[in-house]
Design a protein around this motif. Structure first.
Motif, PDB file in Angstrom:
ATOM      1  N   ASP A  24       0.843  -1.194   0.000  1.00  0.00           N
ATOM      2  CA  ASP A  24       0.000   0.000   0.000  1.00  0.00           C
ATOM      3  C   ASP A  24       0.877   1.243   0.000  1.00  0.00           C
ATOM      4  O   ASP A  24       1.621   1.490   0.955  1.00  0.00           O
ATOM      5  CB  ASP A  24      -0.928   0.013   1.229  1.00  0.00           C
ATOM      6  N   LEU A  25       0.792   2.013  -1.068  1.00  0.00           N
ATOM      7  CA  LEU A  25       1.545   3.254  -1.176  1.00  0.00           C
ATOM      8  C   LEU A  25       0.661   4.423  -0.758  1.00  0.00           C
ATOM      9  O   LEU A  25      -0.563   4.352  -0.820  1.00  0.00           O
ATOM     10  CB  LEU A  25       2.033   3.456  -2.611  1.00  0.00           C
ATOM     11  N   THR A  26       1.281   5.520  -0.367  1.00  0.00           N
ATOM     12  CA  THR A  26       0.533   6.697   0.059  1.00  0.00           C
ATOM     13  C   THR A  26      -0.363   7.204  -1.067  1.00  0.00           C
ATOM     14  O   THR A  26      -0.004   7.133  -2.249  1.00  0.00           O
ATOM     15  CB  THR A  26       1.486   7.817   0.499  1.00  0.00           C
ATOM     16  N   ILE A  27      -1.526   7.708  -0.680  1.00  0.00           N
ATOM     17  CA  ILE A  27      -2.454   8.257  -1.671  1.00  0.00           C
ATOM     18  C   ILE A  27      -2.065   9.679  -2.067  1.00  0.00           C
ATOM     19  O   ILE A  27      -2.442  10.168  -3.132  1.00  0.00           O
ATOM     20  CB  ILE A  27      -3.903   8.234  -1.132  1.00  0.00           C
ATOM     21  N   THR A  28      -1.287  10.352  -1.221  1.00  0.00           N
ATOM     22  CA  THR A  28      -0.864  11.719  -1.515  1.00  0.00           C
ATOM     23  C   THR A  28      -0.033  11.734  -2.794  1.00  0.00           C
ATOM     24  O   THR A  28       0.836  10.875  -2.978  1.00  0.00           O
ATOM     25  CB  THR A  28      -0.006  12.268  -0.364  1.00  0.00           C
ATOM     26  N   PRO A  29      -0.291  12.663  -3.712  1.00  0.00           N
ATOM     27  CA  PRO A  29       0.548  12.736  -4.915  1.00  0.00           C
ATOM     28  C   PRO A  29       2.012  12.837  -4.514  1.00  0.00           C
ATOM     29  O   PRO A  29       2.395  13.706  -3.728  1.00  0.00           O
ATOM     30  CB  PRO A  29       0.069  14.016  -5.604  1.00  0.00           C
ATOM     31  N   ALA A  30       2.817  11.925  -4.998  1.00  0.00           N
ATOM     32  CA  ALA A  30       4.202  11.867  -4.559  1.00  0.00           C
ATOM     33  C   ALA A  30       5.094  11.470  -5.727  1.00  0.00           C
ATOM     34  O   ALA A  30       4.658  10.797  -6.662  1.00  0.00           O
ATOM     35  CB  ALA A  30       4.353  10.874  -3.405  1.00  0.00           C
ATOM     36  N   SER A  31       6.360  11.884  -5.649  1.00  0.00           N
ATOM     37  CA  SER A  31       7.317  11.527  -6.684  1.00  0.00           C
ATOM     38  C   SER A  31       8.725  11.788  -6.161  1.00  0.00           C
ATOM     39  O   SER A  31       8.911  12.469  -5.156  1.00  0.00           O
ATOM     40  CB  SER A  31       7.084  12.359  -7.953  1.00  0.00           C
ATOM     41  N   PHE A  32       9.690  11.191  -6.827  1.00  0.00           N
ATOM     42  CA  PHE A  32      11.069  11.581  -6.572  1.00  0.00           C
ATOM     43  C   PHE A  32      11.829  11.594  -7.885  1.00  0.00           C
ATOM     44  O   PHE A  32      11.514  10.845  -8.810  1.00  0.00           O
ATOM     45  CB  PHE A  32      11.738  10.678  -5.532  1.00  0.00           C
ATOM     46  N   ARG A  33      12.808  12.474  -7.960  1.00  0.00           N
ATOM     47  CA  ARG A  33      13.619  12.637  -9.154  1.00  0.00           C
ATOM     48  C   ARG A  33      14.924  11.880  -8.939  1.00  0.00           C
ATOM     49  O   ARG A  33      15.669  12.153  -7.999  1.00  0.00           O
ATOM     50  CB  ARG A  33      13.902  14.111  -9.411  1.00  0.00           C
ATOM     51  N   ALA A  34      15.198  10.896  -9.788  1.00  0.00           N
ATOM     52  CA  ALA A  34      16.404  10.089  -9.662  1.00  0.00           C
ATOM     53  C   ALA A  34      17.604  10.830 -10.246  1.00  0.00           C
ATOM     54  O   ALA A  34      17.462  11.809 -10.991  1.00  0.00           O
ATOM     55  CB  ALA A  34      16.210   8.760 -10.374  1.00  0.00           C
ATOM     56  N   SER A  35      18.779  10.350  -9.926  1.00  0.00           N
ATOM     57  CA  SER A  35      19.995  11.005 -10.413  1.00  0.00           C
ATOM     58  C   SER A  35      20.075  10.966 -11.938  1.00  0.00           C
ATOM     59  O   SER A  35      20.712  11.819 -12.550  1.00  0.00           O
ATOM     60  CB  SER A  35      21.232  10.342  -9.807  1.00  0.00           C
ATOM     61  N   GLY A  36      19.401   9.986 -12.550  1.00  0.00           N
ATOM     62  CA  GLY A  36      19.401   9.905 -14.010  1.00  0.00           C
ATOM     63  C   GLY A  36      18.446  10.871 -14.678  1.00  0.00           C
ATOM     64  O   GLY A  36      18.339  10.901 -15.907  1.00  0.00           O
ATOM     65  N   GLY A  37      17.735  11.682 -13.854  1.00  0.00           N
ATOM     66  CA  GLY A  37      16.841  12.709 -14.389  1.00  0.00           C
ATOM     67  C   GLY A  37      15.398  12.284 -14.510  1.00  0.00           C
ATOM     68  O   GLY A  37      14.505  13.134 -14.624  1.00  0.00           O
ATOM     69  N   TYR A  38      15.113  10.986 -14.491  1.00  0.00           N
ATOM     70  CA  TYR A  38      13.732  10.516 -14.611  1.00  0.00           C
ATOM     71  C   TYR A  38      12.995  10.684 -13.283  1.00  0.00           C
ATOM     72  O   TYR A  38      13.606  10.804 -12.216  1.00  0.00           O
ATOM     73  CB  TYR A  38      13.681   9.063 -15.084  1.00  0.00           C
ATOM     74  N   GLU A  39      11.661  10.699 -13.361  1.00  0.00           N
ATOM     75  CA  GLU A  39      10.823  10.917 -12.184  1.00  0.00           C
ATOM     76  C   GLU A  39       9.928   9.712 -11.953  1.00  0.00           C
ATOM     77  O   GLU A  39       9.308   9.201 -12.887  1.00  0.00           O
ATOM     78  CB  GLU A  39       9.972  12.173 -12.373  1.00  0.00           C
ATOM     79  N   VAL A  40       9.857   9.251 -10.700  1.00  0.00           N
ATOM     80  CA  VAL A  40       8.998   8.136 -10.322  1.00  0.00           C
ATOM     81  C   VAL A  40       7.781   8.706  -9.599  1.00  0.00           C
ATOM     82  O   VAL A  40       7.931   9.463  -8.636  1.00  0.00           O
ATOM     83  CB  VAL A  40       9.741   7.136  -9.418  1.00  0.00           C
ATOM     84  N   LYS A  41       6.560   8.347 -10.065  1.00  0.00           N
ATOM     85  CA  LYS A  41       5.339   8.946  -9.527  1.00  0.00           C
ATOM     86  C   LYS A  41       4.399   7.863  -9.000  1.00  0.00           C
ATOM     87  O   LYS A  41       4.291   6.774  -9.574  1.00  0.00           O
ATOM     88  CB  LYS A  41       4.606   9.727 -10.632  1.00  0.00           C
ATOM     89  N   TRP A  42       3.701   8.212  -7.928  1.00  0.00           N
ATOM     90  CA  TRP A  42       2.667   7.325  -7.396  1.00  0.00           C
ATOM     91  C   TRP A  42       1.622   8.179  -6.681  1.00  0.00           C
ATOM     92  O   TRP A  42       1.617   9.393  -6.808  1.00  0.00           O
ATOM     93  CB  TRP A  42       3.277   6.275  -6.463  1.00  0.00           C
ATOM     94  N   GLY A  43       0.714   7.534  -5.941  1.00  0.00           N
ATOM     95  CA  GLY A  43      -0.355   8.282  -5.280  1.00  0.00           C
ATOM     96  C   GLY A  43      -1.320   8.857  -6.301  1.00  0.00           C
ATOM     97  O   GLY A  43      -1.524   8.313  -7.377  1.00  0.00           O
ATOM     98  N   MET A  44      -1.934   9.985  -5.967  1.00  0.00           N
ATOM     99  CA  MET A  44      -2.897  10.623  -6.868  1.00  0.00           C
ATOM    100  C   MET A  44      -2.165  11.467  -7.910  1.00  0.00           C
ATOM    101  O   MET A  44      -2.439  12.646  -8.118  1.00  0.00           O
ATOM    102  CB  MET A  44      -3.892  11.452  -6.072  1.00  0.00           C
ATOM    103  N   SER A  45      -1.219  10.831  -8.577  1.00  0.00           N
ATOM    104  CA  SER A  45      -0.505  11.437  -9.696  1.00  0.00           C
ATOM    105  C   SER A  45      -1.127  10.924 -10.984  1.00  0.00           C
ATOM    106  O   SER A  45      -1.651   9.813 -11.032  1.00  0.00           O
ATOM    107  CB  SER A  45       0.979  11.074  -9.650  1.00  0.00           C
ATOM    108  N   MET A  46      -1.034  11.716 -12.037  1.00  0.00           N
ATOM    109  CA  MET A  46      -1.662  11.349 -13.302  1.00  0.00           C
ATOM    110  C   MET A  46      -0.648  11.347 -14.430  1.00  0.00           C
ATOM    111  O   MET A  46       0.286  12.146 -14.450  1.00  0.00           O
ATOM    112  CB  MET A  46      -2.780  12.344 -13.635  1.00  0.00           C
ATOM    113  N   ALA A  47      -0.846  10.435 -15.364  1.00  0.00           N
ATOM    114  CA  ALA A  47      -0.071  10.430 -16.605  1.00  0.00           C
ATOM    115  C   ALA A  47      -1.038  10.506 -17.779  1.00  0.00           C
ATOM    116  O   ALA A  47      -2.049   9.796 -17.796  1.00  0.00           O
ATOM    117  CB  ALA A  47       0.782   9.174 -16.703  1.00  0.00           C
ATOM    118  N   VAL A  48      -0.751  11.361 -18.727  1.00  0.00           N
ATOM    119  CA  VAL A  48      -1.558  11.415 -19.948  1.00  0.00           C
ATOM    120  C   VAL A  48      -1.321  10.129 -20.728  1.00  0.00           C
ATOM    121  O   VAL A  48      -0.187   9.651 -20.834  1.00  0.00           O
ATOM    122  CB  VAL A  48      -1.201  12.649 -20.796  1.00  0.00           C
TER     123      VAL A  48
END
Length: 203
Positions: free
Chosen positions: A160-184
Motif C-alpha cells: 500500500d503506497l501513500t495516496i498523496t501525490p508523490a514523486s522523486f527525481r532520480a539522479s538519471g533525471g527521470y521521475e517516479v510517480k505514485w499516489g494521486m498522480s496522473m499520466a496522460v
C-alpha cells in the motif's frame, strides 16, 4: 497482467471512440480522468449543476473514474463536440500503478540501466517504455525535451503506497510517480504529437 496495449494501443487513431476506450479502460481496472483538449491538465468531470452543489469539491485527479457507466456518460458528453475532444489520463493510486516519467531518451536509458542493475537482469537495458510521449517545446518552438516515455508498473498485492501525490527525481533525471498522480495516456494528442502505446505493463 491487465492488458494495456490491447486497450490503449487500439486507440492510436485520434478518430477512435474515446468513450468506448474509456469504458474498456475502467473495466480493466484503470482509474481515468478527462484531460484538457490538446493538453496535460485534468479536467473537472462535474456538470455545471453538480459544481454549483459542491463548490468546494476536490477536482482533477480526485475525480478519477472507476465506474464504467460513469465513464460512458462523461466521455460521451465530452465527445459530443468533436472540436473539443478531450485527452485522457490515468491516475496512479486507484489504478494501483507506479509510473516512471522519462522526458528524454537519455533518461529512459538511465532508468533502464538502474532497473537492470537493481534486478541483476541486463535484459532490461533494452526495455521500451509502456508509452511514447510527444515531448515539449519552448515558446520559441525549440524542443525543451523529446523522445521520452512513461514506464508503467503494477503495485504488488499487499503493498500500500501513500495516496498523496508523490514523486522523486532520480539522479538519471527521470521521475517516479505514485499516489494521486496522473499520466496522460494514448490516444491523447498534443500540439507536439500523439501519445503512443508501445507495450504492456510490467508486474
Amino acid at each position: 497482467m491487465r492488458s494495456f496495449i490491447s486497450i490503449f494501443g487500439l486507440g492510436q487513431e485520434h478518430t477512435t471512440s474515446l468513450t468506448k476506450l474509456a469504458v474498456a479502460a475502467v473495466r480493466a481496472g484503470y482509474a481515468i480522468v478527462p484531460v484538457t483538449p490538446g493538453g496535460k491538465i485534468p479536467m473537472c468531470s462535474l456538470t455545471d449543476r453538480e459544481r454549483k452543489a459542491e463548490p468546494d469539491h476536490k477536482c482533477g485527479v480526485y475525480h478519477a473514474i472507476t465506474d464504467a457507466e460513469k465513464a460512458r456518460k462523461l466521455f460521451a458528453r465530452l465527445e459530443a463536440d468533436p472540436a473539443a475532444r478531450p485527452n485522457i489520463g490515468i491516475v496512479a493510486h486507484p489504478s494501483r500503478l507506479v509510473i516512471v516519467d522519462c522526458d528524454t531518451a537519455d533518461q529512459s536509458q538511465a532508468f533502464c540501466a538502474d532497473w537492470a542493475g537493481h534486478t541483476g537482469d541486463p535484459g532490461y537495458l533494452t526495455h521500451s517504455p509502456t508509452v511514447a510521449t510527444p515531448g515539449s517545446r519552448n515558446a520559441d518552438g525549440t524542443w525543451r525535451h523529446r523522445d521520452g516515455g512513461h514506464f508503467y508498473f503494477t503495485v504488488p498485492d499487499g503493498v500500500d503506497l501513500t495516496i498523496t501525490p508523490a514523486s522523486f527525481r532520480a539522479s538519471g533525471g527521470y521521475e517516479v510517480k505514485w499516489g494521486m498522480s496522473m499520466a496522460v495516456a494514448p490516444p491523447s494528442v498534443r500540439e507536439e504529437g500523439p501519445y503512443l502505446a508501445l507495450g504492456d505493463i510490467v508486474n
